[in-house]
Design a protein around this motif. Sequence first.
Motif, PDB file in Angstrom:
ATOM      1  N   GLN A 119       0.886  -1.634  -0.193  1.00 37.52           N
ATOM      2  CA  GLN A 119      -0.461   0.023  -0.096  1.00 37.52           C
ATOM      3  C   GLN A 119       0.643   1.503  -0.337  1.00 37.52           C
ATOM      4  O   GLN A 119       0.738   2.317  -1.007  1.00 37.52           O
ATOM      5  CB  GLN A 119      -0.845  -0.151   0.867  1.00 37.52           C
ATOM      6  N   ARG A 120       1.911   1.494   1.061  1.00 31.59           N
ATOM      7  CA  ARG A 120       3.118   2.609   1.084  1.00 31.59           C
ATOM      8  C   ARG A 120       3.369   2.526  -0.758  1.00 31.59           C
ATOM      9  O   ARG A 120       3.604   3.535  -0.514  1.00 31.59           O
ATOM     10  CB  ARG A 120       3.924   1.811   1.487  1.00 31.59           C
ATOM     11  N   LEU A 121       4.134   1.287  -1.291  1.00 28.82           N
ATOM     12  CA  LEU A 121       4.085   1.214  -2.817  1.00 28.82           C
ATOM     13  C   LEU A 121       3.081   2.070  -3.743  1.00 28.82           C
ATOM     14  O   LEU A 121       3.688   2.808  -3.906  1.00 28.82           O
ATOM     15  CB  LEU A 121       5.565   0.076  -2.611  1.00 28.82           C
ATOM     16  N   TYR A 122       2.492   1.335  -3.994  1.00 24.64           N
ATOM     17  CA  TYR A 122       1.790   1.307  -5.213  1.00 24.64           C
ATOM     18  C   TYR A 122       0.927   2.990  -4.625  1.00 24.64           C
ATOM     19  O   TYR A 122       1.037   3.564  -5.575  1.00 24.64           O
ATOM     20  CB  TYR A 122       0.310   0.483  -4.772  1.00 24.64           C
ATOM     21  N   PHE A 123       0.181   3.286  -3.410  1.00 29.18           N
ATOM     22  CA  PHE A 123      -0.223   3.776  -3.260  1.00 29.18           C
ATOM     23  C   PHE A 123       0.585   5.910  -3.293  1.00 29.18           C
ATOM     24  O   PHE A 123       0.099   6.700  -3.868  1.00 29.18           O
ATOM     25  CB  PHE A 123      -1.179   4.731  -2.515  1.00 29.18           C
ATOM     26  N   ALA A 124       1.540   5.801  -2.987  1.00 30.31           N
ATOM     27  CA  ALA A 124       2.523   6.745  -3.142  1.00 30.31           C
ATOM     28  C   ALA A 124       2.666   7.151  -4.944  1.00 30.31           C
ATOM     29  O   ALA A 124       2.862   8.001  -5.506  1.00 30.31           O
ATOM     30  CB  ALA A 124       3.888   6.684  -2.929  1.00 30.31           C
ATOM     31  N   GLU A 125       3.385   5.774  -5.522  1.00 31.94           N
ATOM     32  CA  GLU A 125       2.568   6.187  -7.348  1.00 31.94           C
ATOM     33  C   GLU A 125       1.686   6.652  -7.829  1.00 31.94           C
ATOM     34  O   GLU A 125       1.764   6.760  -8.816  1.00 31.94           O
ATOM     35  CB  GLU A 125       3.841   4.771  -7.130  1.00 31.94           C
ATOM     36  N   GLU A 126       0.697   5.406  -7.356  1.00 31.41           N
ATOM     37  CA  GLU A 126      -0.313   5.778  -8.680  1.00 31.41           C
ATOM     38  C   GLU A 126      -1.680   6.720  -7.980  1.00 31.41           C
ATOM     39  O   GLU A 126      -2.429   6.764  -9.055  1.00 31.41           O
ATOM     40  CB  GLU A 126      -1.131   4.245  -8.254  1.00 31.41           C
ATOM     41  N   ILE A 127      -1.435   6.634  -6.852  1.00 34.43           N
ATOM     42  CA  ILE A 127      -2.801   7.955  -6.278  1.00 34.43           C
ATOM     43  C   ILE A 127      -2.817   9.006  -7.142  1.00 34.43           C
ATOM     44  O   ILE A 127      -3.530   9.458  -7.964  1.00 34.43           O
ATOM     45  CB  ILE A 127      -2.379   8.204  -4.796  1.00 34.43           C
ATOM     46  N   PRO A 128      -1.290   9.356  -7.070  1.00 38.62           N
ATOM     47  CA  PRO A 128      -1.309  11.098  -7.580  1.00 38.62           C
ATOM     48  C   PRO A 128      -1.964  11.413  -9.180  1.00 38.62           C
ATOM     49  O   PRO A 128      -2.362  12.123  -9.704  1.00 38.62           O
ATOM     50  CB  PRO A 128       0.733  11.234  -7.620  1.00 38.62           C
ATOM     51  N   ARG A 129      -0.858  10.145  -9.808  1.00 37.04           N
ATOM     52  CA  ARG A 129      -1.863  10.015 -11.054  1.00 37.04           C
ATOM     53  C   ARG A 129      -2.826   9.433 -11.334  1.00 37.04           C
ATOM     54  O   ARG A 129      -4.160  10.147 -12.637  1.00 37.04           O
ATOM     55  CB  ARG A 129      -0.966   8.468 -11.511  1.00 37.04           C
ATOM     56  N   ILE A 130      -3.952   8.435 -10.935  1.00 39.00           N
ATOM     57  CA  ILE A 130      -4.888   8.988 -10.983  1.00 39.00           C
ATOM     58  C   ILE A 130      -5.982   9.671 -10.014  1.00 39.00           C
ATOM     59  O   ILE A 130      -6.743  10.374 -11.287  1.00 39.00           O
ATOM     60  CB  ILE A 130      -5.379   7.653  -9.889  1.00 39.00           C
ATOM     61  N   ALA A 131      -5.248  10.646  -9.465  1.00 44.30           N
ATOM     62  CA  ALA A 131      -5.782  11.578  -9.326  1.00 44.30           C
ATOM     63  C   ALA A 131      -6.234  12.967 -10.122  1.00 44.30           C
ATOM     64  O   ALA A 131      -7.188  13.269 -10.504  1.00 44.30           O
ATOM     65  CB  ALA A 131      -5.575  12.478  -8.111  1.00 44.30           C
ATOM     66  N   ARG A 132      -4.853  13.013 -11.016  1.00 45.36           N
ATOM     67  CA  ARG A 132      -5.262  13.916 -11.764  1.00 45.36           C
ATOM     68  C   ARG A 132      -5.620  13.472 -13.577  1.00 45.36           C
ATOM     69  O   ARG A 132      -6.831  13.493 -14.158  1.00 45.36           O
ATOM     70  CB  ARG A 132      -3.378  13.808 -12.780  1.00 45.36           C
ATOM     71  N   HIS A 133      -5.718  12.037 -13.551  1.00 48.33           N
ATOM     72  CA  HIS A 133      -6.204  11.188 -15.063  1.00 48.33           C
ATOM     73  C   HIS A 133      -8.000  11.634 -14.739  1.00 48.33           C
ATOM     74  O   HIS A 133      -8.554  11.419 -15.501  1.00 48.33           O
ATOM     75  CB  HIS A 133      -6.498   9.811 -14.842  1.00 48.33           C
ATOM     76  N   LEU A 134      -8.259  11.572 -13.147  1.00 52.07           N
ATOM     77  CA  LEU A 134      -9.811  11.939 -13.206  1.00 52.07           C
ATOM     78  C   LEU A 134     -10.012  12.835 -12.702  1.00 52.07           C
ATOM     79  O   LEU A 134     -12.120  12.636 -12.585  1.00 52.07           O
ATOM     80  CB  LEU A 134     -10.298  10.316 -11.997  1.00 52.07           C
TER      81      LEU A 134
END
Length: 154
Positions: A119-134
């Motif tokens: 979760q630390r790894l995935y959300f650190a990398e993925e959350i910003p990208r997903i937030a921008r996309h959505l």
Amino acid sequence: MDTGKNLTIEYRFSQPADRLTDSVAELMALGPDILIAPGPQAAIALKSATGTIPIVFVGVADPVHLGLIQSLSRPGGNMTGVTTNVPDDFFAKRLEILRELVPGASKIAVLINPDNPLQRLYFAEEIPRIARHLGVALPLVRKREADTLASEFE
């Protein structure tokens, strides 16, 4: 300990998480034939303890990303298991569906366990990208203890 005719099962439960090292040491001292790792923290701890005893993990979302195995089709080493890994952007797809259910949502909080390495790894990398996309805010709420979750939902 449960004992059958030809099988002995030893259980260890490591709560709080800082007891995990002790539990792994206890298990290794028993000289087991196989180890079962329920979740990423246990899998990482067991992998660091042995490179020869077979380890079967369960409930590990992305064992390749965590460095537990080489690939899903050919794990290599002494680890194998059951993963909840799914192809790219599964989390993003779930958020898209949530936005369809709640069309006006502009902020969606994501509850994570900061002790979970994936979760630390995935959300650190993925959350910003997903937030921008959505086009939504995705604040992370970090929580370790289940008994205090009620205050987080407030």
